[in-house]
Structures are given as C-alpha cells and as structure tokens.
Design a protein around this motif. Structure first.
Motif, PDB file in Angstrom:
ATOM      1  N   VAL A 131      10.321  -2.105   1.378  1.00 33.16           N
ATOM      2  CA  VAL A 131       9.433  -2.626   2.415  1.00 33.16           C
ATOM      3  C   VAL A 131      10.267  -2.990   3.644  1.00 33.16           C
ATOM      4  O   VAL A 131      11.312  -3.631   3.524  1.00 33.16           O
ATOM      5  CB  VAL A 131       8.678  -3.873   1.917  1.00 33.16           C
ATOM      6  N   SER A 144       3.279 -12.385   0.709  1.00 31.77           N
ATOM      7  CA  SER A 144       3.963 -11.385  -0.113  1.00 31.77           C
ATOM      8  C   SER A 144       3.826 -11.708  -1.599  1.00 31.77           C
ATOM      9  O   SER A 144       3.672 -12.872  -1.984  1.00 31.77           O
ATOM     10  CB  SER A 144       5.453 -11.321   0.251  1.00 31.77           C
ATOM     11  N   ASP A 197       0.171  -8.140  -4.030  1.00 28.53           N
ATOM     12  CA  ASP A 197       0.027  -8.175  -2.577  1.00 28.53           C
ATOM     13  C   ASP A 197      -0.553  -6.825  -2.195  1.00 28.53           C
ATOM     14  O   ASP A 197       0.133  -5.799  -2.252  1.00 28.53           O
ATOM     15  CB  ASP A 197       1.392  -8.414  -1.914  1.00 28.53           C
ATOM     16  N   THR A 205       1.315  -0.866   2.382  1.00 30.01           N
ATOM     17  CA  THR A 205       2.197  -1.217   1.265  1.00 30.01           C
ATOM     18  C   THR A 205       1.485  -2.145   0.296  1.00 30.01           C
ATOM     19  O   THR A 205       0.779  -3.066   0.702  1.00 30.01           O
ATOM     20  CB  THR A 205       3.472  -1.913   1.768  1.00 30.01           C
ATOM     21  N   CYS A 207       2.337  -4.446  -3.401  1.00 29.73           N
ATOM     22  CA  CYS A 207       3.465  -5.001  -4.150  1.00 29.73           C
ATOM     23  C   CYS A 207       2.972  -5.778  -5.363  1.00 29.73           C
ATOM     24  O   CYS A 207       1.822  -6.224  -5.406  1.00 29.73           O
ATOM     25  CB  CYS A 207       4.302  -5.935  -3.272  1.00 29.73           C
ATOM     26  N   THR A 223       8.166  -5.168  -7.199  1.00 26.21           N
ATOM     27  CA  THR A 223       8.228  -3.764  -6.828  1.00 26.21           C
ATOM     28  C   THR A 223       7.226  -3.505  -5.726  1.00 26.21           C
ATOM     29  O   THR A 223       6.274  -4.282  -5.539  1.00 26.21           O
ATOM     30  CB  THR A 223       7.940  -2.846  -8.033  1.00 26.21           C
ATOM     31  N   SER A 224       7.433  -2.440  -4.964  1.00 34.95           N
ATOM     32  CA  SER A 224       6.508  -2.076  -3.891  1.00 34.95           C
ATOM     33  C   SER A 224       6.226  -0.580  -3.936  1.00 34.95           C
ATOM     34  O   SER A 224       7.064   0.213  -4.360  1.00 34.95           O
ATOM     35  CB  SER A 224       7.089  -2.453  -2.522  1.00 34.95           C
ATOM     36  N   LEU A 233       0.209   0.657  -9.352  1.00 36.72           N
ATOM     37  CA  LEU A 233       0.740  -0.701  -9.239  1.00 36.72           C
ATOM     38  C   LEU A 233       0.581  -1.508 -10.526  1.00 36.72           C
ATOM     39  O   LEU A 233       1.509  -2.211 -10.941  1.00 36.72           O
ATOM     40  CB  LEU A 233       0.062  -1.434  -8.073  1.00 36.72           C
TER      41      LEU A 233
END
Length: 253
Positions: A131, A144, A197, A205, A207, A223-224, A233
């Motif tokens: 990110v 986040s 997120d 993005t 996360c 992780t993203s 995800l």
C-alpha cells in the motif's frame, strides 16, 4: 486439559502457550528428555508434543540428540545484544514466506509508546505491491486494518487517548470519522475475527489484519490486495490467523 496448570486453548495463542511450555519442560532436563517422557510431564498426546518440538527445532530453539530433546543453539543468544537482530531476521523470514504463500504484501505493525508503527513489510512491486503511504500511517489508525487491529488491543482509555491525539480524518467516502461509532466498533470487534479495511484508507485497496501479541508486544499481522481481488481477502485473513502462532513464537522466545 491443561499444561502445568495452564488451560489448553485453540487458536494461535493456545499453540504459542503450549510451545513455550514444551521449551520450559526441556529446559528442566539439561541432559535431554525423551519425547514420551516429555509428553507425560506436560499431559499432552505424544503426536502433539512431537509437532510442537519439531516447530521449535525448525526455529533453532530445540535439538534432537540421541532420541532426546535438548535446548538448541538459538536459546544461547537470547538475552544477549544480538537478540533484537535475531528476532528481526526471523520476522522478515516469516513475512517473506507469507508474502509468497499469499501472493500479496504482508505487514507487521506494532503499537509502542502511544504510536502505531509499521515495522516490517514483505512486498514485491510486480506480484505483491505494498500500500502506498499517502497519509501518515501513525495518524490514520482509525482507517486502516493495521490501525484498528492495534487500537482494538488497547483498553478503552488507551483508544480514547490515541484518538484525542490523532482525530479521525476522512480519507475516503468509506472512512469512519465519528468517534463514538469507531469506539463502538472497536469494542465489539471479536479478538478472533480479522479486522478488515475495505477502501477506508485508500481507494482501490482492501486489507485485513490479525493480532500478534508476544510478551509485552501489541502487534498485528496484515495483508493488502487490490480491490479487484477483494474476493481473496477472507481466505487471506484466515491464513494470516493460522500463521500467527509461528510468528509469535519467533518473537516471544
């Protein structure tokens, strides 16, 4: 079942506690201890003891000598000036392995002295991009996955103190800026459920983060993914949770 009076629980924290009990038990036998005797002493099934001992052997904390378990060479450096370096190397190794397994960037975050810090990142510009920190991570914990996971491990006063010093600013249309709503979500977040997120910090993005607590460390593993891979995800977050125990072990011993 309990291990020397410590209840055996499931999940990464239970694995960590059992691994540490194995290490402590071996330490009580300077000449080494056979696996069967170790299992009887701990009140665990031999296969479970073998799995834990082999994980510790892989990290260098145990060694098998003439059929008995003894302390490994990694234990000798604990407490010396190079302990932090050892922990750092192991952390970076684990993150790189996770990055390759997930095909996504992996992060280790920590809350220390009242501030959030992303202390290690394993990424690849082409296959697992990180990110872009377009807004200071320290001031955007409310938006986040890493930040919310860390704030969720603080007590009520700790969260309020952080948000008083770093007011929740709107970063995207999805960012939660109402402090009461944010506090409510943090307090209701189950410790065993990954924090997500979904484009709250940056558009494009998504996360996920899971807690990693070792000793006095308040940390998390995250992780993203690009938003077009959002369908991955949940599985990625579940894998993070499964891999959290070896990471905690590498940091805590």
């Amino acid at each position: 079942m309990s291990v020397r009076g410590v209840p055996v629980s499931t999940g990464p924290f239970g694995v960590l506690r059992r691994a540490l009990r194995v290490l402590e038990a071996v330490d009580r036998h300077p000449g080494g201890v056979p696996e069967a005797a170790l299992a009887r002493e701990l009140g665990l099934a031999p296969p479970a003891v073998r799995e834990l001992a082999e994980a510790l052997e892989l990290e260098g904390y145990l060694a098998r000598v003439d059929g008995a378990w003894t302390l490994g060479g990694a234990v000798a450096v604990l407490g010396q000036h190079n302990r932090e370096q050892l922990v750092r190397v192991r952390l970076e190794q684990r993150l790189a392995e996770l990055r390759d397994e997930l095909g996504a960037a992996v992060y280790f975050g920590r809350y220390h002295d009242g501030e959030l810090a992303v202390e290690a990142v394993a990424a690849d510009e082409l296959t697992a991009p990180a990110v872009r920190e377009w807004a200071d991570f320290r001031a955007t914990a409310h938006a986040s996955a890493i930040g919310k996971c860390l704030l969720g491990q603080l007590d009520h006063d700790g969260r309020r103190d952080h948000l008083a010093r770093h007011p929740a600013a709107r970063l995207t249309a999805r960012t939660i800026t109402d402090q009461q709503q944010l506090m409510h979500r943090l307090e209701r977040q189950p410790a065993t459920v990954p924090v997500l997120d979904i484009q709250e910090y940056a558009l494009g993005t998504v996360c996920a983060a899971v807690p990693v607590s070792a000793g006095s460390t308040v940390g998390c593993l995250a992780t993203s993914l690009p938003v077009e891979q959002a369908h991955r995800l949940r599985a990625a977050a579940e894998l993070l949770a499964e891999r959290a125990a070896p990471l905690m072990l590498a940091m805590a011993v």
